[in-house]
Scaffold this motif. Sequence first.
Motif, PDB file in Angstrom:
ATOM      1  N   ARG A 108       0.771  -1.109  -0.096  1.00 16.09           N
ATOM      2  CA  ARG A 108      -0.061   0.082  -0.016  1.00 16.09           C
ATOM      3  C   ARG A 108       0.828   1.288  -0.054  1.00 16.09           C
ATOM      4  O   ARG A 108       1.833   1.392   0.653  1.00 16.09           O
ATOM      5  N   LEU A 149       1.610   4.172   1.369  1.00 13.41           N
ATOM      6  CA  LEU A 149       1.703   4.760   2.790  1.00 13.41           C
ATOM      7  C   LEU A 149       3.214   4.941   3.039  1.00 13.41           C
ATOM      8  O   LEU A 149       3.824   4.009   2.793  1.00 13.41           O
ATOM      9  N   GLY A 204      -0.632  -2.641  16.337  1.00 14.65           N
ATOM     10  CA  GLY A 204      -1.433  -3.442  16.263  1.00 14.65           C
ATOM     11  C   GLY A 204      -1.409  -4.809  16.899  1.00 14.65           C
ATOM     12  O   GLY A 204      -1.841  -5.353  17.945  1.00 14.65           O
ATOM     13  N   SER A 260      -5.166 -10.441   8.381  1.00 16.53           N
ATOM     14  CA  SER A 260      -5.415  -9.276   8.704  1.00 16.53           C
ATOM     15  C   SER A 260      -4.237  -7.868   8.262  1.00 16.53           C
ATOM     16  O   SER A 260      -4.660  -7.181   7.701  1.00 16.53           O
ATOM     17  N   PHE A 261      -3.316  -8.414   8.813  1.00 14.06           N
ATOM     18  CA  PHE A 261      -2.336  -7.352   8.672  1.00 14.06           C
ATOM     19  C   PHE A 261      -1.754  -7.261   7.223  1.00 14.06           C
ATOM     20  O   PHE A 261      -1.456  -6.100   6.775  1.00 14.06           O
ATOM     21  N   ASP A 266      -3.604  -7.671   4.597  1.00  6.45           N
ATOM     22  CA  ASP A 266      -4.648  -6.852   4.006  1.00  6.45           C
ATOM     23  C   ASP A 266      -4.473  -5.435   4.382  1.00  6.45           C
ATOM     24  O   ASP A 266      -4.777  -4.678   3.569  1.00  6.45           O
ATOM     25  N   ALA A 267      -4.142  -5.337   5.619  1.00 10.97           N
ATOM     26  CA  ALA A 267      -3.821  -3.766   5.986  1.00 10.97           C
ATOM     27  C   ALA A 267      -2.527  -3.158   4.998  1.00 10.97           C
ATOM     28  O   ALA A 267      -2.849  -1.912   4.785  1.00 10.97           O
ATOM     29  N   HIS A 325      -4.052  -3.149  -2.861  1.00  8.21           N
ATOM     30  CA  HIS A 325      -5.072  -3.634  -3.571  1.00  8.21           C
ATOM     31  C   HIS A 325      -5.401  -3.067  -4.626  1.00  8.21           C
ATOM     32  O   HIS A 325      -5.149  -1.946  -4.919  1.00  8.21           O
ATOM     33  N   ARG A 369     -14.308  -9.091   9.421  1.00  6.07           N
ATOM     34  CA  ARG A 369     -13.400 -10.522   9.575  1.00  6.07           C
ATOM     35  C   ARG A 369     -13.536 -11.478  10.733  1.00  6.07           C
ATOM     36  O   ARG A 369     -13.930 -10.633  11.571  1.00  6.07           O
ATOM     37  N   ILE A 379      -6.025  -4.504  17.285  1.00  4.00           N
ATOM     38  CA  ILE A 379      -5.447  -4.139  15.882  1.00  4.00           C
ATOM     39  C   ILE A 379      -5.508  -2.549  15.427  1.00  4.00           C
ATOM     40  O   ILE A 379      -4.957  -1.860  15.119  1.00  4.00           O
ATOM     41  N   GLU A 428      -8.394   3.416   4.723  1.00  3.04           N
ATOM     42  CA  GLU A 428      -8.608   2.372   4.012  1.00  3.04           C
ATOM     43  C   GLU A 428      -7.760   1.014   4.364  1.00  3.04           C
ATOM     44  O   GLU A 428      -8.130  -0.090   4.381  1.00  3.04           O
ATOM     45  N   SER A 429      -6.484   1.427   4.929  1.00  5.38           N
ATOM     46  CA  SER A 429      -5.758   0.094   5.526  1.00  5.38           C
ATOM     47  C   SER A 429      -6.485  -0.706   6.494  1.00  5.38           C
ATOM     48  O   SER A 429      -6.658  -1.768   6.616  1.00  5.38           O
ATOM     49  N   PHE A 430      -7.034   0.356   7.546  1.00  2.00           N
ATOM     50  CA  PHE A 430      -7.859  -0.227   8.609  1.00  2.00           C
ATOM     51  C   PHE A 430      -9.023  -0.973   8.241  1.00  2.00           C
ATOM     52  O   PHE A 430      -9.268  -2.135   8.677  1.00  2.00           O
ATOM     53  N   ASP A 457      -9.496  -2.364   5.438  1.00  2.00           N
ATOM     54  CA  ASP A 457      -9.072  -3.681   4.832  1.00  2.00           C
ATOM     55  C   ASP A 457      -8.501  -4.541   5.758  1.00  2.00           C
ATOM     56  O   ASP A 457      -8.647  -5.902   5.676  1.00  2.00           O
ATOM     57  N   ALA A 458      -8.035  -4.097   6.827  1.00  3.35           N
ATOM     58  CA  ALA A 458      -7.660  -4.985   7.973  1.00  3.35           C
ATOM     59  C   ALA A 458      -8.764  -5.645   8.600  1.00  3.35           C
ATOM     60  O   ALA A 458      -8.895  -6.983   9.167  1.00  3.35           O
ATOM     61  N   VAL A 459      -9.721  -5.033   8.704  1.00  2.25           N
ATOM     62  CA  VAL A 459     -10.932  -5.787   9.685  1.00  2.25           C
ATOM     63  C   VAL A 459     -12.270  -6.136   8.953  1.00  2.25           C
ATOM     64  O   VAL A 459     -12.888  -6.939   9.197  1.00  2.25           O
TER      65      VAL A 459
END
Lengths: 191, 191, 191, 191
Positions: free
Chosen positions: C142, C144, C156, C182-183, C185-186, C190, D142, D152, D181-183, D185-187
């Motif tokens: 990502r 960032l 996290g 989860s991480f 995906d974070a 995407h 999730r 997280i 967005e990142s968060f 996607d994380a959840v």
Amino acid sequence: MSTSTNKRDDIIHSALTLFAERGFDATTIPMIATDAKVGAGTIYRYFDNKEVLVNTLFQHYVTLFSDTLEKNYPEEDSIYQKFHHLFQGMVRFTNEHDHALYFIKTHASAYFLTADSREQFSHLLMILQNFFDEGKKKKQIRKLPSQALIAIMFGGFLQLYQLIRAGEIEASEDLLVGVEESFWDAVRHHQ
Amino acid sequence: MSTSTNKRDDIIHSALTLFAERGFDATTIPMIATDAKVGAGTIYRYFDNKEVLVNTLFQHYVTLFSDTLEKNYPEEDSIYQKFHHLFQGMVRFTNEHDHALYFIKTHASAYFLTADSREQFSHLLMILQNFFDEGKKKKQIRKLPSQALIAIMFGGFLQLYQLIRAGEIEASEDLLVGVEESFWDAVRHHQ
Amino acid sequence: MSTSTNKRDDIIHSALTLFAERGFDATTIPMIATDAKVGAGTIYRYFDNKEVLVNTLFQHYVTLFSDTLEKNYPEEDSIYQKFHHLFQGMVRFTNEHDHALYFIKTHASAYFLTADSREQFSHLLMILQNFFDEGKKKKQIRKLPSQALIAIMFGGFLQLYQLIRAGEIEASEDLLVGVEESFWDAVRHHQ
Amino acid sequence: MSTSTNKRDDIIHSALTLFAERGFDATTIPMIATDAKVGAGTIYRYFDNKEVLVNTLFQHYVTLFSDTLEKNYPEEDSIYQKFHHLFQGMVRFTNEHDHALYFIKTHASAYFLTADSREQFSHLLMILQNFFDEGKKKKQIRKLPSQALIAIMFGGFLQLYQLIRAGEIEASEDLLVGVEESFWDAVRHHQ
DNA sequence: CATGAATGAGCTTTCATTCAT
DNA sequence: AATGAATGAAAGCTCATTCAT
């Protein structure tokens, strides 16, 4: 071979003197530490806090005094013999433990005394009370509440003792004989 | 027009009670202010500081007590009459000024008393001393140092008075008669 | 021949636990000494002072963690493989050194860290930063700032780890798989 | 017309900053007093002791944060809308109360928190937990324990926020959008 | 005059550090 | 090398005193 005395005893001795001379609240931990020639923190190695210190001291000397009065108590002798024993006990204790009796009296109703301390003190009073109760029953002691008789004797004696410590009068043999006579006349039953 | 009493008197009254009950060092200015229902700052309008307050109080009550003893002193009567007058004075003063005598005794050798206060107290002792001196000269008072006789009587009386205030014994007429007798026997010359 | 382990290790172990559980400032040297079953003075044979101790500890575990992450780093594999390696490293390190990662995080910005310690910590961050930088260049991570991605993952993970240690959730295999996902995906890019 | 702010608020503000930056145990009352430009004693006019101060602070900001999250909560909208609301709440709260969220996190499991404080904090967690529980039921979040999801997000966000405060990254609009967005996607639940 | 919020000196207490044993 | 009793600097806290209102 060491000349240094035990630090705990030094603290106890300094605290006793200062509490007796100035009272608990006017005595600071630094004062005690300086007098005992230890660091202020050292006092807390031996006593959890100032109130524990004063209660330990109080119980120690109250017990010691009770023991002095109870030791060799002439259970079988006359009331006067018993009176004499108690009076001599007061004198002896006072000579052996310089500020102790005055400390006891001035702190006996203090707000910071624990239940334990109060109990020890009650035991001490009980010794005296038993003596006066027996004496009244045998009609050899004046018909006054025992507590009142204790107050008269205790209060008078300690006030007197303060004078001696202050150097205003001398604790001669004559004086003590006269004072004992005076107290005996104060409490004995007169025909 | 105001129903409130004089603020200065309120402060004096509260201070007397608290000093007697807790001692000087354990009594804070806010405590006195709260009890007297004034602001803490107000106390400083009437007294420069806490030590001035306690000394003012001390001198006030010592003087009042001295006056009580000196007023109508039976200069021409017997030693016993004089003793009776002094004892009755103690009782009366104690009844009229609840904590005053106890406050005087517990603070009479305090570290913060000024020369003035000590002098006033000496004057009080002198009244008693003169009585005992005269009594001894007339062979009606026990041959003990006058200071010792004062200590015995004062010390005993105040210890007793504490019991009464604590509610442990009742200040009946009988009690007072008995106590007076006891003290008289303690100090008088016996054949 | 002795059954006792090395004293220095005992101290390090106790200090780690206590610093992690209570923090540096709430942990006293006597606490560490008691827990490590050594005298308080002994700690000073191994560490000049408390700050040296905490910095030694910090550097020790940061280095250990860095080593764990760098060891067998799949330099040639995919970004995801590398991510997996790093995540597994975190899990493994955490299992092997109970309080270490939490201690590192809670003390990573403390006022008492030396330049050395901060540098060691920077090196650790650099490992992660390099990974994220590479991933972003390859458009698989990502867009960032890498520091932000590290914060998200580190922050996290450790928060989560605290829950596990507190016993509020169980570190099952399922959980770890889910958390890794989860991480991933974070942080992953995407479409 | 006065420019001086309320002293209680000054104390609260200084305490918050220092507790967040150094932690409770490393922050002394004199530090707070100096920073707040008040006398050390003044702090005790507003707070009984240091622990009361930290608990008051904790409850104040936890409540404020809970209120921020609950206010205008889009009860009827989509899970994503709710997530967005919560994330924006975190950002807004963090901007309005500089150190508050970090202070909350670093002190949330401290040994000196009262039952009251812990309860308030539980309520805050409950808000987040309810969101995650609902989201999982609707298969949009999730399948991880809600506590884990909270850890997280919370953990990551605060770690990130520290970077921003330290000036290491800038809180641009772009960054926040990316982080949200990142968060998410994380959840969120991925097909 | 009266007030009580504010202050800081000095109290009680803790704890990192030293050092005699 | 290891200890823990001893220390004193500095913490938390109280309270006599001041002063703006």
